[in-house]
Scaffold this motif. Sequence first.
Motif, PDB file in Angstrom:
ATOM      1  N   ARG A  26      -6.850  -5.006-143.538  1.00  0.00           N
ATOM      2  CA  ARG A  26      -7.476  -3.819-142.957  1.00  0.00           C
ATOM      3  C   ARG A  26      -6.464  -2.710-142.703  1.00  0.00           C
ATOM      4  NH1 ARG A  26      -6.865  -3.388-137.414  1.00  0.00           N
ATOM      5  NH2 ARG A  26      -5.713  -5.081-136.434  1.00  0.00           N
ATOM      6  N   LEU A  27      -5.166  -3.032-142.757  1.00  0.00           N
ATOM      7  CA  LEU A  27      -4.132  -2.024-142.543  1.00  0.00           C
ATOM      8  C   LEU A  27      -3.884  -1.191-143.796  1.00  0.00           C
ATOM      9  CD1 LEU A  27      -1.532  -4.222-140.607  1.00  0.00           C
ATOM     10  CD2 LEU A  27      -3.110  -2.544-139.625  1.00  0.00           C
ATOM     11  N   GLN A  28      -4.336  -1.667-144.948  1.00  0.00           N
ATOM     12  CA  GLN A  28      -4.099  -0.974-146.210  1.00  0.00           C
ATOM     13  C   GLN A  28      -5.183   0.077-146.439  1.00  0.00           C
ATOM     14  OE1 GLN A  28      -2.475   0.499-148.774  1.00  0.00           O
ATOM     15  NE2 GLN A  28      -1.589  -1.516-149.294  1.00  0.00           N
ATOM     16  N   ARG A  29      -4.758   1.359-146.490  1.00  0.00           N
ATOM     17  CA  ARG A  29      -5.718   2.451-146.687  1.00  0.00           C
ATOM     18  C   ARG A  29      -5.507   3.171-148.016  1.00  0.00           C
ATOM     19  NH1 ARG A  29      -9.999   1.607-144.405  1.00  0.00           N
ATOM     20  NH2 ARG A  29      -9.166  -0.416-145.022  1.00  0.00           N
ATOM     21  N   GLY A  30      -4.567   2.747-148.803  1.00  0.00           N
ATOM     22  CA  GLY A  30      -4.281   3.429-150.061  1.00  0.00           C
ATOM     23  C   GLY A  30      -5.092   2.867-151.216  1.00  0.00           C
ATOM     24  N   PHE A  31      -5.594   3.740-152.075  1.00  0.00           N
ATOM     25  CA  PHE A  31      -6.332   3.347-153.279  1.00  0.00           C
ATOM     26  C   PHE A  31      -7.458   2.364-152.951  1.00  0.00           C
ATOM     27  CE2 PHE A  31      -1.913   4.240-154.554  1.00  0.00           C
ATOM     28  CZ  PHE A  31      -2.141   5.329-155.383  1.00  0.00           C
ATOM     29  N   THR A 134      -2.204  -6.283-154.073  1.00  0.00           N
ATOM     30  CA  THR A 134      -2.221  -7.747-153.980  1.00  0.00           C
ATOM     31  C   THR A 134      -0.833  -8.280-153.678  1.00  0.00           C
ATOM     32  OG1 THR A 134      -4.046  -7.848-155.574  1.00  0.00           O
ATOM     33  CG2 THR A 134      -2.784  -9.869-155.221  1.00  0.00           C
ATOM     34  N   PHE A 135       0.173  -7.655-154.284  1.00  0.00           N
ATOM     35  CA  PHE A 135       1.554  -8.098-154.096  1.00  0.00           C
ATOM     36  C   PHE A 135       2.011  -7.923-152.650  1.00  0.00           C
ATOM     37  CE2 PHE A 135       6.099  -6.904-154.081  1.00  0.00           C
ATOM     38  CZ  PHE A 135       6.644  -8.104-154.522  1.00  0.00           C
ATOM     39  N   ILE A 136       1.617  -6.824-151.996  1.00  0.00           N
ATOM     40  CA  ILE A 136       2.113  -6.535-150.656  1.00  0.00           C
ATOM     41  C   ILE A 136       1.152  -7.002-149.560  1.00  0.00           C
ATOM     42  CG2 ILE A 136       1.066  -4.258-150.281  1.00  0.00           C
ATOM     43  CD1 ILE A 136       3.754  -3.281-149.233  1.00  0.00           C
ATOM     44  N   ASN A 137       0.003  -7.539-149.943  1.00  0.00           N
ATOM     45  CA  ASN A 137      -1.022  -7.885-148.950  1.00  0.00           C
ATOM     46  C   ASN A 137      -0.545  -8.955-147.981  1.00  0.00           C
ATOM     47  OD1 ASN A 137      -3.957  -7.372-148.266  1.00  0.00           O
ATOM     48  ND2 ASN A 137      -3.998  -9.596-148.497  1.00  0.00           N
ATOM     49  N   ASP A 138       0.235  -9.924-148.470  1.00  0.00           N
ATOM     50  CA  ASP A 138       0.720 -10.996-147.593  1.00  0.00           C
ATOM     51  C   ASP A 138       1.562 -10.449-146.447  1.00  0.00           C
ATOM     52  OD1 ASP A 138      -0.560 -12.903-149.024  1.00  0.00           O
ATOM     53  OD2 ASP A 138       1.209 -13.640-150.092  1.00  0.00           O
ATOM     54  N   LEU A 139       2.405  -9.460-146.736  1.00  0.00           N
ATOM     55  CA  LEU A 139       3.230  -8.855-145.686  1.00  0.00           C
ATOM     56  C   LEU A 139       2.363  -8.209-144.619  1.00  0.00           C
ATOM     57  CD1 LEU A 139       5.816  -7.788-144.395  1.00  0.00           C
ATOM     58  CD2 LEU A 139       5.735  -5.868-146.009  1.00  0.00           C
ATOM     59  N   LEU A 140       1.355  -7.464-145.032  1.00  0.00           N
ATOM     60  CA  LEU A 140       0.488  -6.791-144.061  1.00  0.00           C
ATOM     61  C   LEU A 140      -0.280  -7.793-143.210  1.00  0.00           C
ATOM     62  CD1 LEU A 140      -0.907  -3.853-146.247  1.00  0.00           C
ATOM     63  CD2 LEU A 140       1.134  -3.916-144.801  1.00  0.00           C
ATOM     64  N   LEU A 143       2.133  -9.222-140.601  1.00  0.00           N
ATOM     65  CA  LEU A 143       2.353  -8.260-139.518  1.00  0.00           C
ATOM     66  C   LEU A 143       1.128  -8.171-138.623  1.00  0.00           C
ATOM     67  CD1 LEU A 143       4.064  -5.409-141.582  1.00  0.00           C
ATOM     68  CD2 LEU A 143       5.185  -6.962-139.977  1.00  0.00           C
ATOM     69  N   ASN A 144      -0.048  -8.194-139.225  1.00  0.00           N
ATOM     70  CA  ASN A 144      -1.283  -8.079-138.460  1.00  0.00           C
ATOM     71  C   ASN A 144      -1.518  -9.292-137.569  1.00  0.00           C
ATOM     72  OD1 ASN A 144      -3.758  -6.727-137.778  1.00  0.00           O
ATOM     73  ND2 ASN A 144      -4.847  -8.141-139.122  1.00  0.00           N
ATOM     74  N   ASN A 145      -1.114 -10.466-138.048  1.00  0.00           N
ATOM     75  CA  ASN A 145      -1.335 -11.707-137.298  1.00  0.00           C
ATOM     76  C   ASN A 145      -0.181 -12.056-136.373  1.00  0.00           C
ATOM     77  OD1 ASN A 145      -3.794 -12.061-138.654  1.00  0.00           O
ATOM     78  ND2 ASN A 145      -2.819 -13.186-140.328  1.00  0.00           N
ATOM     79  N   SER A 146       0.834 -11.197-136.317  1.00  0.00           N
ATOM     80  CA  SER A 146       2.012 -11.504-135.502  1.00  0.00           C
ATOM     81  C   SER A 146       1.767 -11.333-134.010  1.00  0.00           C
ATOM     82  CB  SER A 146       3.178 -10.598-135.923  1.00  0.00           C
ATOM     83  OG  SER A 146       2.888  -9.237-135.618  1.00  0.00           O
ATOM     84  N   GLY A 147       0.716 -10.589-133.638  1.00  0.00           N
ATOM     85  CA  GLY A 147       0.480 -10.310-132.219  1.00  0.00           C
ATOM     86  C   GLY A 147       1.376  -9.217-131.677  1.00  0.00           C
ATOM     87  N   ILE A 157      -2.737  -2.211-134.219  1.00  0.00           N
ATOM     88  CA  ILE A 157      -2.387  -1.605-135.515  1.00  0.00           C
ATOM     89  C   ILE A 157      -0.861  -1.576-135.650  1.00  0.00           C
ATOM     90  CG2 ILE A 157      -4.464  -0.242-135.920  1.00  0.00           C
ATOM     91  CD1 ILE A 157      -3.075   2.119-134.623  1.00  0.00           C
ATOM     92  N   PRO A 158      -0.271  -2.687-136.052  1.00  0.00           N
ATOM     93  CA  PRO A 158       1.194  -2.741-136.142  1.00  0.00           C
ATOM     94  C   PRO A 158       1.773  -2.012-137.347  1.00  0.00           C
ATOM     95  CG  PRO A 158       0.249  -4.799-136.886  1.00  0.00           C
ATOM     96  CD  PRO A 158      -0.894  -3.972-136.389  1.00  0.00           C
ATOM     97  N   ALA A 159       0.974  -1.826-138.419  1.00  0.00           N
ATOM     98  CA  ALA A 159       1.568  -1.287-139.654  1.00  0.00           C
ATOM     99  C   ALA A 159       0.537  -0.545-140.493  1.00  0.00           C
ATOM    100  CB  ALA A 159       2.200  -2.415-140.461  1.00  0.00           C
TER     101      ALA A 159
END
Length: 374
Positions: A26-31, A134-140, A143-147, A157-159
């Motif tokens: 949900r943090l990804q807003r591009g394309f 897809t490649f960068i989704n794991d990082l987001l 970060l989102n699940n880090s609390g 909204i960490p990132a």
Amino acid sequence: MPVLYKILEVLLRKHLKEITDPIQSRLQRGFTANASPLRCALLVQEALLAAKARKQDLFIAFLDAKSAFDVVPHNSLNRKLINSGVNGALWLLLRDLHQEASSCIKWDGVTSDPFSVLQGVRQGGVLSTELYKTFINDLLERLNNSGLGTKVGHLRIPAPTCADEVALIAESKEELAILINMAVDYSNREHYVLQPTKSVVMQVASSDTKELVPHHNFEINGTAMPIVKQTSHMGILRASRNQNQIAIAENIRKGRQAAYALMGPGLHGRNGLESHTACHLIRTFVLPIILYTGSPTTFFQPTASIREISKENSKASTLSSNQHLHCCCVHAYRISFSRSRDLQENSLSLRQYHEAARLFGVRHCIQVHLYSTE
């Protein structure tokens, strides 16, 4: 690219999106369909406003990946496609598109010898944005699940991210250091490079009069990240204090450059373009730049911010000796905001809209459109 290759990419993209869209962060807003990239800037703006309401400083790291689309390792990309649920013939086709791929360069009618492409997704490719997300989704997701990270209301909204532009937002320097380390660890493991000299950190004060305390060092692979007082993100100038005044001054500078650039084609005095044509050019190419802030809250600030734009309008009006063009330029001002229903019910906001129109000197000409996105 060959036409057949592009047709194949279009067909594969439809099937790929059916699998990857539901699990996209949900943090990804591009394309992303039905999501403007400006929503990434809006998330940053809302985080700043929420922190100011809590009278709390924010720490933001703007990460810069070196040639992000060009350094995606094919093996890592294939693995992440499998982990995302892409398998069978679709996965084989996506793998074969990059396996033993080659490119060449054409310049001044001369074509170079082919060379192998061992990493990256094709620039301008139909599938490239979907594959990179897809490649960068794991990082987001990590970060989102880090609390960690800041909150707007009950949402964390960490990132906020637009494609390869990642902004890490935390309420303390310790939290920000952890978020940066998570991003660095991911980049090292997946073999792409975060540039420490172009990735910057900024502390945003809770008030424009507060003295900022010195930062402690933030590092990427042992190299210190620059600490800045202002930087550009999504085309919007962000600053550690006096955000609106600095952003408006920058927008006015860009708008003035756009207006001067249009004078060559005829946006000037008595022998220039017809009034309605000049009006259309100003409304299309100049005003959006001046009014572009990523958020309508700029116009709900003390009237000094509005006066700066009004002053620039007065200067622009003197550039033309054509009275009809001057009147036409005045009529060109239209301010449109998309706000929720509570804005329509807020009489204070409506009075501020009226004040903005009065300061522009076009009380009976300016059109202010309020409409709900709900």
